[in-house]
Structure formats: structure tokens, C-alpha cells
Design an enzyme around this catalytic site. Structure first.
Site, mmCIF file in Angstrom:
data_model
loop_
_atom_site.group_PDB
_atom_site.id
_atom_site.type_symbol
_atom_site.label_atom_id
_atom_site.label_comp_id
_atom_site.label_asym_id
_atom_site.label_seq_id
_atom_site.Cartn_x
_atom_site.Cartn_y
_atom_site.Cartn_z
ATOM 1 N N VAL A 279 59.452 11.844 -92.002
ATOM 2 C CA VAL A 279 58.473 11.655 -90.916
ATOM 3 C C VAL A 279 58.753 10.453 -90.023
ATOM 4 O O VAL A 279 58.143 10.343 -88.966
ATOM 5 C CB VAL A 279 57.015 11.528 -91.422
ATOM 6 C CG1 VAL A 279 56.471 12.835 -91.893
ATOM 7 C CG2 VAL A 279 56.880 10.445 -92.448
ATOM 8 N N TYR B 222 61.297 21.056 -94.457
ATOM 9 C CA TYR B 222 59.893 21.455 -94.485
ATOM 10 C C TYR B 222 59.790 22.979 -94.375
ATOM 11 O O TYR B 222 60.680 23.692 -94.823
ATOM 12 C CB TYR B 222 59.101 20.737 -93.377
ATOM 13 C CG TYR B 222 59.188 19.227 -93.477
ATOM 14 C CD1 TYR B 222 58.728 18.562 -94.613
ATOM 15 C CD2 TYR B 222 59.732 18.466 -92.462
ATOM 16 C CE1 TYR B 222 58.789 17.181 -94.717
ATOM 17 C CE2 TYR B 222 59.793 17.082 -92.554
ATOM 18 C CZ TYR B 222 59.327 16.446 -93.687
ATOM 19 O OH TYR B 222 59.393 15.090 -93.790
ATOM 20 N N TYR C 44 56.431 6.403 -106.084
ATOM 21 C CA TYR C 44 56.846 7.329 -105.020
ATOM 22 C C TYR C 44 56.637 6.697 -103.636
ATOM 23 O O TYR C 44 57.482 6.832 -102.746
ATOM 24 C CB TYR C 44 56.048 8.638 -105.162
ATOM 25 C CG TYR C 44 56.161 9.548 -103.966
ATOM 26 C CD1 TYR C 44 57.308 10.310 -103.746
ATOM 27 C CD2 TYR C 44 55.132 9.624 -103.022
ATOM 28 C CE1 TYR C 44 57.413 11.121 -102.627
ATOM 29 C CE2 TYR C 44 55.229 10.441 -101.911
ATOM 30 C CZ TYR C 44 56.377 11.188 -101.714
ATOM 31 O OH TYR C 44 56.493 11.984 -100.600
HETATM 32 N N1 GLU Z 1 55.630 9.115 -97.768
HETATM 33 C C1 GLU Z 1 55.381 10.303 -96.993
HETATM 34 C C2 GLU Z 1 54.334 11.145 -97.678
HETATM 35 O O1 GLU Z 1 54.408 11.317 -98.846
HETATM 36 C C3 GLU Z 1 56.672 11.052 -96.803
HETATM 37 C C4 GLU Z 1 56.485 12.211 -95.923
HETATM 38 C C5 GLU Z 1 57.710 12.731 -95.224
HETATM 39 O O2 GLU Z 1 58.592 11.995 -94.795
HETATM 40 O O3 GLU Z 1 57.722 13.956 -95.091
HETATM 41 O O4 GLU Z 1 53.407 11.607 -97.084
#
Ligand code: GLU
Length: 341
Positions: A279, A261, A209
Site C-alpha cells: 500500500v 491482491y 506483523y
Molecule cells: N500493514 C498493512 C496492513 O496490514 C499492509 C497492507 C498492504 O500493504 O497491503 O493493513
């Protein structure tokens, strides 16, 4: 749920078209000019290396279903795809295990809580809830085809590369920075595993991931990836079918309810398009049957959505007639035909 009942009914779709090339070029340029001077928002720093992003970067890329490309600003700056990858991994898993299985094993309802919430898993009796929050995304990555983590990573990378129409590379600096700090994602994976909701080893899945999130893209790439979902699963630049039209449709419905989100409801109310943000400051907004807009600008609001990106999407959704819920009153003609005013 209902899909089995209607599976032999042909899926009809009519969505209209984008305005002319010159008109789209002009409006994309106007959107860039309108918001380039905005300075609200904060660059993410919870993954240490992300804090190095330039807050002035601002790129807009719109790709139509015929491959027409409209660009303004920093469209070739590379950044890690982060959460936007979740949309495409979801599509690949849907393609491999099907609509019903994804619905049952992950879920498609919004949590109303932060993207990396642990409590959302507890409150829902171990359900990952949906593939756009970290718990659901980690559970989804664990369902990618492949027996080993290495095979699953290969499937993620090649699948996302087919969406982009070019071979995507991992940003090792981002991957290593996140692997050093991703204690929360490891905890979420452990918690899902404790509920028997993770199909592979938790730490190996978090590794895949995290690599998935570190794939390096540009706004131009994201627009092509989004346009593939707008074009019934066919990449409009390479002509390759990446996923089925049903999977493209299912992915967009999930993005409409869960892509932004905990502000997904507000986003749909304001902008009226399925979208996913990350993010690093990217947002893809998809207009089914028309094309996709990718915006890139690192400063984020409190929910983690790019400030300039949201404004540019709001402007272009309205000016280009993309909002899925907008209609204008009809006019009836003598010959019985209808047009819109
Ligand atoms: N790799 C980030 C995490 O899992 C992605 C977060 C995002 O872009 O919201 O925290």
C-alpha cells in the site's frame, strides 16, 4: 502433495538472460520517462501517516542475478515495506517448516477478496488461505522461528535484512500510526485464533506483523530482495544464500497466483510475472533466473496496486522479454540445433 513424490528428481531450470547492460539501462530510463507524468490513482490513507507520501515520487530499480543495477528516478526514497514483506516472511517460514507444512497449514489459493477481508476466513472455515492476504500473513508471521514475540521479530528483521543485503530499520512513526488504527488486523487474528489457526498469541502476533510492515526500504533495496528470489535464493550483491532454491521457487509460484491482491489474475494476464505490491506504492516483479524490477510510486488503483508501477512493469516486462509465458517461433538449423526467431 506432489512434492514428496518428486523430491529426488533434480530441479532443472533454464530461463534465458537479460539483454545487455546498456539496453537494460536505456529501457529502464525510457519506462521512467514514459510514466512520470501520469497522475492517476490515490495515495493510501487508511494508515494515517501514509497520506503524507509525495504522489510525484517515482523510482525504478532493476537488479540482475549478477548484481548489475539499473536505476531511474526516486530509488533512494525510504518508505515502509508493508505487504511486500509478506513475500519474504513466507520464504523464511517455508525455509524453516517446509513446503508441505506451509501448504497444509496456510494454503496457496487466492481468496478473490480484498487483502484485509474477514469474510474470506469465515467462508473458508477458518483457513487463512494464503500468506499474501492479511489473515494468511498474520498466521505466517506466527510461524516464524522464535519462542517469544521479541525473538520472532528479531528473526523477521534479520531475515529481511539478509534479503536486502543491509540492516533494515523500523520506521517508528509508521509502526505507531498503524498500531493505533489496526483494529481490523486484530480482529482477523482473533478470528483465526478462534478457529485454532494461529500458533501464537493474537495480539503479540499482530504487533510483530505490524513491525514487519513498518520496516523501511527503498526501491533499490526491494530490487535486491527480489533478485535474491530470482537467483535461486542467493543475494546477488552479498553472495549470501538466504533461502534454498526450492523455497525461492515456491515463493514465486505463490506470488504468481496471490501477489497482486484481487487483481492477481489480471496482472498475470497482462504482465506475466510473479509480483507483490504494497500500500505504500511499491511493487516487486521477479523474472526467475534473470533479475527483479522494483517500482515505487505512491498513487494506487482501487485494488491497492501502484498505478505508475503497474504501467512501468507492463512496459519493461514486454520490452525486456521477461513475461514467463511469451515465446517466439523456433528456427531449425541444418546441424539440428534450434534458435528462436
Ligand atoms: N500493514 C498493512 C496492513 O496490514 C499492509 C497492507 C498492504 O500493504 O497491503 O493493513
Amino acid at each position: 502433495m506432489f512434492a514428496a513424490d518428486v523430491q529426488n528428481v533434480p530441479q532443472e531450470a533454464f530461463t534465458g538472460y537479460l539483454p545487455t547492460k546498456d539496453r537494460v539501462d536505456d529501457l529502464v530510463a525510457q519506462a521512467h520517462q514514459r510514466y512520470a507524468g501520469h497522475t492517476d490513482g490515490t495515495v493510501a490513507d487508511y494508515i494515517p501517516i501514509l497520506a503524507e507520501a509525495n504522489p510525484n515520487w517515482f523510482g525504478l530499480a532493476l537488479v540482475g542475478i549478477n548484481g548489475s543495477t539499473h536505476l531511474a528516478g526516486d530509488v533512494d526514497v525510504h518508505f515502509s515495506i508493508q505487504s511486500i514483506s509478506k513475500a519474504f516472511v513466507f520464504a523464511l517460514v517455508c525455509e524453516s517448516i517446509g513446503h508441505e507444512a506451509v501448504h497444509e497449514r496456510i494454503g496457496v489459493n487466492n481468496t478473490g477478496l480484498a487483502f484485509n477481508s474477514v469474510i474470506a476466513v469465515e467462508l473458508n472455515n477458518g483457513s487463512p488461505m494464503n500468506s499474501m492476504v492479511n489473515a494468511g500473513a498474520i498466521a505466517t508471521t506466527a510461524m516464524m522461528p522464535g519462542d517469544t514475540a521479541e525473538e520472532q521479530w528479531g528473526a523477521v528483521r534479520s531475515g529481511l535484512s539478509r534479503f536486502a543485503g543491509r540492516q533494515l530499520e523500523i520506521d517508528d512513526g509508521v509502526y505507531l500510526s498503524e498500531m493505533r488504527t489496526n483494529k481490523r488486523n486484530r480482529s482477523i487474528a482473533g478470528l483465526l485464533d478462534s478457529y485454532g489457526r494461529l500458533e501464537k498469541d493474537p495480539l503479540e502476533t499482530v504487533d510483530v506483523y505490524t513491525r514487519q510492515c513498518a520496516l523501511s526500504v527503498t526501491a533499490r533495496d526491494l530490487a535486491v530482495m527480489g533478485a535474491t528470489l530470482a537467483d535461486g535464493g542467493v543475494n546477488p550483491v552479498t553472495g549470501e544464500r538466504v533461502v534454498s532454491a526450492d523455497v525461492a521457487r515456491d515463493t514465486l509460484s505463490l506470488l504468481a497466483s496471490c501477489g497482486m491482491y484481487e487483481k492477481s489474475g489480471e496482472w498475470l494476464f497482462e504482465i506475466g510475472l510473479p509480483a507483490k505490491s504494497g500500500v505504500t506504492g511499491g511493487i516487486i516483479s521477479i523474472s526467475p533466473g534473470k533479475g527483479a524490477l522494483a517500482t515505487f510510486s505512491p498513487p494506487l488503483d482501487s485494488a491497492g496496486n501502484s498505478v505508475r508501477g503497474q504501467r512501468a512493469c507492463a512496459f519493461l516486462s514486454r520490452a525486456l522479454g521477461l513475461n514467463l509465458f511469451a515465446s517466439s517461433a523456433h528456427v531449425s538449423h541444418q546441424d539440428g540445433s534450434l534458435t528462436h526467431s
